[in-house]
Design a protein around this motif. Sequence first.
Motif, PDB file in Angstrom:
ATOM      1  N   ALA A 164       6.681 -25.670 -19.140  1.00  0.00           N
ATOM      2  CA  ALA A 164       7.531 -25.636 -18.111  1.00  0.00           C
ATOM      3  C   ALA A 164       6.615 -25.067 -17.224  1.00  0.00           C
ATOM      4  CB  ALA A 164       8.070 -24.254 -18.758  1.00  0.00           C
ATOM      5  N   PRO A 165       5.867 -24.579 -16.958  1.00  0.00           N
ATOM      6  CA  PRO A 165       4.990 -23.328 -15.289  1.00  0.00           C
ATOM      7  C   PRO A 165       5.391 -24.964 -14.361  1.00  0.00           C
ATOM      8  CG  PRO A 165       3.972 -22.712 -16.976  1.00  0.00           C
ATOM      9  CD  PRO A 165       5.057 -23.223 -17.832  1.00  0.00           C
ATOM     10  N   VAL A 166       4.281 -25.761 -14.961  1.00  0.00           N
ATOM     11  CA  VAL A 166       3.712 -26.668 -14.338  1.00  0.00           C
ATOM     12  C   VAL A 166       5.121 -27.629 -13.605  1.00  0.00           C
ATOM     13  CG1 VAL A 166       2.512 -29.249 -14.429  1.00  0.00           C
ATOM     14  CG2 VAL A 166       2.382 -27.102 -15.897  1.00  0.00           C
ATOM     15  N   VAL A 167       6.300 -27.786 -14.848  1.00  0.00           N
ATOM     16  CA  VAL A 167       6.898 -28.593 -14.546  1.00  0.00           C
ATOM     17  C   VAL A 167       8.339 -27.758 -13.292  1.00  0.00           C
ATOM     18  CG1 VAL A 167       9.166 -30.083 -15.109  1.00  0.00           C
ATOM     19  CG2 VAL A 167       7.231 -30.453 -16.334  1.00  0.00           C
ATOM     20  N   ASP A 196      12.670 -36.191 -19.253  1.00  0.00           N
ATOM     21  CA  ASP A 196      12.842 -36.970 -20.369  1.00  0.00           C
ATOM     22  C   ASP A 196      11.799 -37.626 -21.232  1.00  0.00           C
ATOM     23  OD1 ASP A 196      15.918 -37.856 -18.837  1.00  0.00           O
ATOM     24  OD2 ASP A 196      15.179 -39.646 -17.837  1.00  0.00           O
ATOM     25  N   ARG A 197      10.798 -37.443 -21.213  1.00  0.00           N
ATOM     26  CA  ARG A 197       9.660 -37.915 -21.185  1.00  0.00           C
ATOM     27  C   ARG A 197      10.010 -36.577 -22.220  1.00  0.00           C
ATOM     28  NH1 ARG A 197       5.277 -41.204 -18.291  1.00  0.00           N
ATOM     29  NH2 ARG A 197       6.463 -43.286 -17.584  1.00  0.00           N
ATOM     30  N   ILE A 198       9.416 -35.401 -21.327  1.00  0.00           N
ATOM     31  CA  ILE A 198       9.151 -33.560 -22.629  1.00  0.00           C
ATOM     32  C   ILE A 198      10.230 -33.770 -23.579  1.00  0.00           C
ATOM     33  CG2 ILE A 198      10.237 -31.050 -22.293  1.00  0.00           C
ATOM     34  CD1 ILE A 198       8.619 -31.788 -19.609  1.00  0.00           C
ATOM     35  N   GLY A 199      11.297 -34.384 -23.274  1.00  0.00           N
ATOM     36  CA  GLY A 199      13.301 -34.284 -24.154  1.00  0.00           C
ATOM     37  C   GLY A 199      12.987 -35.336 -25.326  1.00  0.00           C
ATOM     38  N   GLN A 200      12.314 -36.308 -25.031  1.00  0.00           N
ATOM     39  CA  GLN A 200      11.979 -37.420 -26.489  1.00  0.00           C
ATOM     40  C   GLN A 200      11.329 -36.826 -26.786  1.00  0.00           C
ATOM     41  OE1 GLN A 200      11.018 -40.555 -23.497  1.00  0.00           O
ATOM     42  NE2 GLN A 200      12.947 -41.293 -23.212  1.00  0.00           N
ATOM     43  N   LEU A 258      13.830 -24.541 -17.147  1.00  0.00           N
ATOM     44  CA  LEU A 258      13.709 -26.164 -15.951  1.00  0.00           C
ATOM     45  C   LEU A 258      14.821 -26.667 -15.526  1.00  0.00           C
ATOM     46  CD1 LEU A 258      11.574 -27.884 -18.872  1.00  0.00           C
ATOM     47  CD2 LEU A 258      11.020 -26.652 -17.090  1.00  0.00           C
ATOM     48  N   PRO A 259      14.366 -27.675 -14.690  1.00  0.00           N
ATOM     49  CA  PRO A 259      15.521 -28.359 -14.159  1.00  0.00           C
ATOM     50  C   PRO A 259      16.806 -28.919 -15.029  1.00  0.00           C
ATOM     51  CG  PRO A 259      14.075 -28.644 -12.624  1.00  0.00           C
ATOM     52  CD  PRO A 259      13.218 -27.660 -14.316  1.00  0.00           C
ATOM     53  N   GLU A 260      17.775 -29.050 -14.395  1.00  0.00           N
ATOM     54  CA  GLU A 260      18.778 -30.129 -15.249  1.00  0.00           C
ATOM     55  C   GLU A 260      18.626 -30.973 -15.191  1.00  0.00           C
ATOM     56  OE1 GLU A 260      22.761 -30.300 -17.348  1.00  0.00           O
ATOM     57  OE2 GLU A 260      21.552 -27.937 -16.429  1.00  0.00           O
ATOM     58  N   LEU A 281      19.390 -34.604 -21.160  1.00  0.00           N
ATOM     59  CA  LEU A 281      19.306 -35.454 -22.245  1.00  0.00           C
ATOM     60  C   LEU A 281      18.521 -34.410 -22.773  1.00  0.00           C
ATOM     61  CD1 LEU A 281      18.150 -37.086 -24.689  1.00  0.00           C
ATOM     62  CD2 LEU A 281      16.065 -37.727 -22.822  1.00  0.00           C
ATOM     63  N   LEU A 282      17.718 -33.106 -21.661  1.00  0.00           N
ATOM     64  CA  LEU A 282      16.928 -31.982 -22.845  1.00  0.00           C
ATOM     65  C   LEU A 282      18.317 -31.054 -22.412  1.00  0.00           C
ATOM     66  CD1 LEU A 282      13.960 -31.132 -23.086  1.00  0.00           C
ATOM     67  CD2 LEU A 282      13.949 -30.018 -20.529  1.00  0.00           C
ATOM     68  N   ARG A 283      19.388 -30.788 -22.278  1.00  0.00           N
ATOM     69  CA  ARG A 283      20.165 -30.377 -22.205  1.00  0.00           C
ATOM     70  C   ARG A 283      20.857 -29.635 -23.896  1.00  0.00           C
ATOM     71  NH1 ARG A 283      18.386 -27.097 -19.988  1.00  0.00           N
ATOM     72  NH2 ARG A 283      18.176 -27.196 -18.252  1.00  0.00           N
ATOM     73  N   ILE A 284      21.108 -31.520 -23.913  1.00  0.00           N
ATOM     74  CA  ILE A 284      21.442 -31.889 -25.136  1.00  0.00           C
ATOM     75  C   ILE A 284      20.709 -31.053 -26.606  1.00  0.00           C
ATOM     76  CG2 ILE A 284      22.404 -33.806 -26.671  1.00  0.00           C
ATOM     77  CD1 ILE A 284      23.388 -34.894 -24.554  1.00  0.00           C
ATOM     78  N   ILE A 285      19.737 -31.496 -26.081  1.00  0.00           N
ATOM     79  CA  ILE A 285      18.350 -31.732 -27.491  1.00  0.00           C
ATOM     80  C   ILE A 285      18.144 -29.737 -27.079  1.00  0.00           C
ATOM     81  CG2 ILE A 285      15.902 -30.956 -27.793  1.00  0.00           C
ATOM     82  CD1 ILE A 285      16.115 -34.402 -26.405  1.00  0.00           C
ATOM     83  N   ILE A 286      18.107 -29.233 -26.228  1.00  0.00           N
ATOM     84  CA  ILE A 286      17.719 -27.787 -26.609  1.00  0.00           C
ATOM     85  C   ILE A 286      19.119 -27.349 -26.823  1.00  0.00           C
ATOM     86  CG2 ILE A 286      18.060 -25.502 -25.209  1.00  0.00           C
ATOM     87  CD1 ILE A 286      16.607 -27.168 -22.572  1.00  0.00           C
ATOM     88  N   LYS A 287      20.278 -27.816 -26.249  1.00  0.00           N
ATOM     89  CA  LYS A 287      21.946 -27.077 -26.740  1.00  0.00           C
ATOM     90  C   LYS A 287      21.626 -27.175 -28.873  1.00  0.00           C
ATOM     91  CE  LYS A 287      26.750 -26.795 -26.260  1.00  0.00           C
ATOM     92  NZ  LYS A 287      28.128 -27.067 -25.717  1.00  0.00           N
ATOM     93  N   THR A 288      21.541 -28.580 -28.804  1.00  0.00           N
ATOM     94  CA  THR A 288      21.279 -29.466 -30.279  1.00  0.00           C
ATOM     95  C   THR A 288      20.688 -28.484 -30.988  1.00  0.00           C
ATOM     96  OG1 THR A 288      22.233 -31.658 -30.221  1.00  0.00           O
ATOM     97  CG2 THR A 288      21.385 -30.400 -31.975  1.00  0.00           C
ATOM     98  N   HIS A 289      19.015 -27.859 -31.142  1.00  0.00           N
ATOM     99  CA  HIS A 289      18.686 -27.156 -31.464  1.00  0.00           C
ATOM    100  C   HIS A 289      18.500 -25.836 -31.712  1.00  0.00           C
ATOM    101  CE1 HIS A 289      15.555 -30.157 -33.453  1.00  0.00           C
ATOM    102  NE2 HIS A 289      16.467 -31.257 -31.944  1.00  0.00           N
ATOM    103  N   GLN A 290      19.343 -25.657 -30.687  1.00  0.00           N
ATOM    104  CA  GLN A 290      19.267 -23.889 -30.701  1.00  0.00           C
ATOM    105  C   GLN A 290      20.671 -23.178 -31.910  1.00  0.00           C
ATOM    106  OE1 GLN A 290      20.301 -23.454 -27.023  1.00  0.00           O
ATOM    107  NE2 GLN A 290      18.478 -22.020 -26.287  1.00  0.00           N
ATOM    108  N   GLN A 291      21.272 -24.346 -31.558  1.00  0.00           N
ATOM    109  CA  GLN A 291      22.848 -24.539 -32.657  1.00  0.00           C
ATOM    110  C   GLN A 291      21.930 -24.553 -34.020  1.00  0.00           C
ATOM    111  OE1 GLN A 291      25.423 -27.342 -31.400  1.00  0.00           O
ATOM    112  NE2 GLN A 291      26.040 -25.647 -30.305  1.00  0.00           N
TER     113      GLN A 291
END
Length: 407
Positions: A333-336, A361-365, A390-392, A395-405
């Motif tokens: 995260a801090p590098v990005v 995208d690669r982080i999300g995958q 991280l910036p918007e 794909l990453l936003r969907i993954i974060i939301k799914t696993h937070q739930q």
Amino acid sequence: MSLSDLKHSLRKYEFPVCAKEALSRIEQLLVGRAAPSNKQLDVAMDIISEFVFCEADRRGGRDRRGGGLSPLQELQLIDIICDYLSACTNEITKNTVFLSLFGGMESQRRLKILSILASMAVSASSTPVLLAVGVWLQQMGCSSAQSLQLVENVIRDHFYLNTSNQVALKSLANSAPQFVSNFITAVTELYMHDAQGTTKLPPKNLLEIITSWVYSNPTLCMSAQLNPAALPSGSIPMAAVTPLAGLIHWCALAPLYIDDDSEMVEIPEVPMKKIKLEGETERSIVKTVTHKPLSESELYMRLHLGVLHSLRAGRRTHGPPTAVNAQHLAALAPVVQTYAHSVLKRGGKLQIDDKLQDCLDRIGQAVQVALANGCVYGNINNLLAALDTLPENRLLRIIIKTHQQII
């Protein structure tokens, strides 16, 4: 036999015979049904210092002239150690003696000898020696200063130039997978880390070999965990760390550092046999097929795919996950964010910066495949919180939301 008698018997021999005899005596002292006593360990260390590495004089004191071995004697010793390891059929015995020789590693002289030994073993594809070196890397810690120094020496000797040894290097993943797994783990500590404003990238030939290893063998990265080291009685096994987190860093950050039109990587030509027709000359029997060379960015794409396959193969059917540490993933995260700030500083827009979006995208995958296959251990909540900064990225936003739930 007392210590003085044992030393007296070994002093009858000159180097290198004394080193060869010393290895068998060390084995007798350290290998048995029970863990060796402190006295036995002390005796073994004294024998190693005086008769193997010649760090002490014949009176048992430190050699004030500098001691140690000449370059020729170093090669003789390496040959003796190789012969011993190749002839030893018991893995516990082999690792016990090897770790007694190189386990402490306060001495730069011993580390130099070990580095030469490891490099020669890579050249000769010596499985017994490489497996012992792999155990040493794990016990020392793949990120320790000693391990990184050894790995840097091997890289310098074998991975800076495209050589005819590529086929042999690629075969190491099959002949010594535990060594290769720990080697890659150490290698990922050396590159793609921002140090004083500059990022050191792996040599292209090293990248190509690692990509070949990982892409062609999905279980390779788990080898050190799937095949626990055979250690001496009473020793404390160090946990095997997979190279997956480090490789995820490489693949995710590559778009930020690698240009799509970067210099091409040469791939050896592969001859293709052709059926000989009547009347054809002998020269026309073999037709050469030239593969399109891969750029660095394409190699990282292939490596990324190999890592995703490895994460699927790393799924645990029982027990806790052990493949990837959540904290190591969160460290992206801090590098990005630093790169994102540089984009904004030059007036760019994060949503349309192709390099940044490829990275996200690669982080999300990688995170999705790792979490879906139960490969991540540690504080997953902290990981998701770090990724949420991280910036918007859709794909990453969907993954974060799914696993937070789910959590």
